[in-house]
Design an enzyme around this catalytic site. Structure first.
Site, PDB file in Angstrom:
ATOM      1  N   TRP A 101       0.822  -1.214   0.000  1.00  0.00           N
ATOM      2  CA  TRP A 101       0.000   0.000   0.000  1.00  0.00           C
ATOM      3  C   TRP A 101       0.848   1.252   0.000  1.00  0.00           C
ATOM      4  O   TRP A 101       0.557   2.200  -0.745  1.00  0.00           O
ATOM      5  CB  TRP A 101      -1.006  -0.024   1.147  1.00  0.00           C
ATOM      6  CG  TRP A 101      -2.100  -1.003   0.884  1.00  0.00           C
ATOM      7  CD1 TRP A 101      -2.347  -2.156   1.582  1.00  0.00           C
ATOM      8  CD2 TRP A 101      -3.063  -0.971  -0.187  1.00  0.00           C
ATOM      9  NE1 TRP A 101      -3.411  -2.821   1.010  1.00  0.00           N
ATOM     10  CE2 TRP A 101      -3.866  -2.128  -0.069  1.00  0.00           C
ATOM     11  CE3 TRP A 101      -3.314  -0.085  -1.233  1.00  0.00           C
ATOM     12  CZ2 TRP A 101      -4.916  -2.410  -0.956  1.00  0.00           C
ATOM     13  CZ3 TRP A 101      -4.359  -0.370  -2.116  1.00  0.00           C
ATOM     14  CH2 TRP A 101      -5.141  -1.512  -1.970  1.00  0.00           C
ATOM     15  N   ASP A 172      -1.475   6.673   6.424  1.00  0.00           N
ATOM     16  CA  ASP A 172      -2.541   5.823   5.900  1.00  0.00           C
ATOM     17  C   ASP A 172      -2.858   4.801   6.991  1.00  0.00           C
ATOM     18  O   ASP A 172      -2.085   3.876   7.240  1.00  0.00           O
ATOM     19  CB  ASP A 172      -2.074   5.124   4.613  1.00  0.00           C
ATOM     20  CG  ASP A 172      -3.143   4.192   4.042  1.00  0.00           C
ATOM     21  OD1 ASP A 172      -4.207   4.021   4.672  1.00  0.00           O
ATOM     22  OD2 ASP A 172      -2.888   3.631   2.954  1.00  0.00           O
ATOM     23  N   LYS A 196     -12.524  -1.265   5.961  1.00  0.00           N
ATOM     24  CA  LYS A 196     -11.777  -2.227   6.771  1.00  0.00           C
ATOM     25  C   LYS A 196     -12.285  -2.203   8.210  1.00  0.00           C
ATOM     26  O   LYS A 196     -12.738  -3.211   8.718  1.00  0.00           O
ATOM     27  CB  LYS A 196     -10.273  -1.914   6.750  1.00  0.00           C
ATOM     28  CG  LYS A 196      -9.461  -2.443   5.567  1.00  0.00           C
ATOM     29  CD  LYS A 196      -9.928  -2.017   4.219  1.00  0.00           C
ATOM     30  CE  LYS A 196      -9.123  -2.543   3.064  1.00  0.00           C
ATOM     31  NZ  LYS A 196      -8.065  -1.668   2.607  1.00  0.00           N
TER      32      LYS A 196
HETATM   33  C1  LIG Z   1      -7.464  -1.143   1.345  1.00  0.00           C
HETATM   34  C2  LIG Z   1      -6.364  -0.172   1.527  1.00  0.00           C
HETATM   35  C3  LIG Z   1      -6.164   0.899   0.647  1.00  0.00           C
HETATM   36  C4  LIG Z   1      -7.037   1.125  -0.567  1.00  0.00           C
HETATM   37  O1  LIG Z   1      -8.312   1.432  -0.189  1.00  0.00           O
HETATM   38  P1  LIG Z   1      -9.453   1.777  -1.258  1.00  0.00           P
HETATM   39  O2  LIG Z   1     -10.520   2.325  -0.368  1.00  0.00           O
HETATM   40  O3  LIG Z   1      -9.823   0.497  -1.929  1.00  0.00           O
HETATM   41  O4  LIG Z   1      -8.919   2.772  -2.200  1.00  0.00           O
HETATM   42  C5  LIG Z   1      -5.134   1.774   0.908  1.00  0.00           C
HETATM   43  N1  LIG Z   1      -4.332   1.613   1.978  1.00  0.00           N
HETATM   44  C6  LIG Z   1      -4.488   0.592   2.834  1.00  0.00           C
HETATM   45  C7  LIG Z   1      -3.564   0.458   3.998  1.00  0.00           C
HETATM   46  C8  LIG Z   1      -5.498  -0.339   2.637  1.00  0.00           C
HETATM   47  O5  LIG Z   1      -5.666  -1.351   3.488  1.00  0.00           O
END
Ligand SMILES: *Cc1c(COP(=O)(O)O)cnc(C)c1O
Length: 361
Positions: A101, A172, A196
């Site tokens: 990511w 993030d 998530k």
């Molecule tokens: C799932 C995820 C993303 C991407 O998320 P989207 O909402 O599908 O764009 C980015 N960073 C992390 C750490 C993730 O787990």
């Protein structure tokens, strides 16, 4: 009706209590005579929903005054671009790459402007954190970007361990936000896709310090400009109303679990019993991540004999344990044990894994 034990990485399990409340309120929210999906985002009912959601999130995370909470769309992936659009201001930014990511975040930011990789652990297969001497920081960077929980590789940096580097820190936290307390005041910007650990897909949370607003060039679209979205209370246009409502119910559920301290204790125990099961059966199961930075939320593991993968997946599924297949880039298995997966579910998984190992070891 039968509910599975859901180990999906995302969209992922939601607390059953929240789903039941949403079901109850589906046709008539608090006497409004219609459901939340059907009401104006500018009316007083929805205004009370978004205001309560923000107040509960602020209380849970201890978000100080001087920070805005934005309820956006586009997912964390849109933030990969929106962050440099808003914060670069003609300068450069640093990225630490500890998994898929953060690698994607860096690559996307390179489309927008001048950003650099300050450290990467890719040559170690993303199984550890970089050592301080491996990190080459630019002291004039507009910001430093870190992914504090790598959902695919299962590498977590507890946010209290993120060191101040003298530039705004951008995190993030998509896959571990709300799983444990966070010292928000140390950070410039925190973002997370909702699917998530917060609520339904389609909602993206951004928590941003006021000083970082208003730096975007006037050439970017107004929906992408944090200052414009903050000014309008996330309502420049129609926000993802149902997602905000469900997120609000999740925040209230978290308060009933004893807040982030309470849920963190449960999460620590869930992770402890699962890693203990993997390590104890060493050779049969294996997690490659340095114990110092193993994720409490996403636990990837492989079977020593990959020939047993198909049987593991079929038998676990038959036992009601679902979505355990690992990400295609790392293979093997992955159990995502977010807030909504109860200790009991992880115990059922551990019992299954011990039994499977005994029968096939
Ligand atoms: C799932 C995820 C993303 C991407 O998320 P989207 O909402 O599908 O764009 C980015 N960073 C992390 C750490 C993730 O787990």
């Amino acid at each position: 009706m039968r509910r599975i034990w859901n180990f999906s990485a995302g969209p992922a399990a939601l607390p059953e209590e929240v789903l039941r409340q949403a079901q109850e309120e589906m046709l008539d929210w608090h006497g409004a005579g219609c459901g939340v999906m059907e009401m104006s985002h500018r009316g007083k009912d929805f205004t009370s929903i978004i205001e309560q959601a923000e107040a509960d999130l602020r209380e849970l995370m201890g978000i100080p005054a001087g920070y805005k909470v934005l309820f956006l769309q586009g997912g964390a992936t849109q933030q990969f671009a929106q962050i440099p659009m808003n914060l670069l201001a003609g300068r450069s930014a640093d990225y630490i790459v500890t998994g898929s990511w953060s690698k994607k975040a860096l690559k996307e930011a390179q489309r927008i402007g001048n950003v650099r990789c300050a450290a990467t652990t890719e040559s170690s297969g993303f199984t550890r954190l970089p050592n301080p001497e491996e990190i080459k920081l630019d002291p004039f960077a507009a910001y430093l970007h870190i992914c504090t929980n790598e959902t695919i590789h299962g590498v977590e940096i507890p946010s209290e361990r993120v060191a101040d580097t003298g530039v705004p820190l951008v995190l993030d936290m998509s896959s571990h936000i709300l799983s444990r307390p966070v010292p928000v005041e140390k950070f410039g910007l925190i973002y997370a896709g909702a699917q998530k650990n917060i609520g339904p897909a389609g909602l993206t949370l951004v928590i941003v310090r006021d000083e970082l607003l208003g730096m975007a060039p006037l050439t970017i679209p107004s929906v992408m400009d944090y200052a414009v979205m903050a000014e309008s209370g996330s309502m420049l246009n129609t926000p993802p109303t149902y997602g905000i409502y469900i997120a609000g119910l999740v925040f209230q559920w978290l308060k009933r679990q004893g807040g982030l301290e309470g849920i963190a204790a449960v999460n620590a125990e869930k992770a402890r019993i699962l890693y203990e099961c993997i390590d104890k059966a060493s050779g049969f199961y294996r997690n490659p991540v340095d114990p110092d930075c193993r994720s409490r939320m996403n636990v990837p593991f492989t079977l020593g004999n990959a020939g047993l993968d198909a049987a593991f997946l079929a038998e676990s599924k038959a036992a009601g344990l679902v979505s355990l297949k690992g990400h295609s880039s790392v293979g093997g298995m992955r159990a995502s044990i977010y807030n909504a997966v109860p200790l009991e579910g992880v115990q059922v998984l551990v019992d299954f894994m011990n039994d499977f190992a005994k029968r096939n070891g």
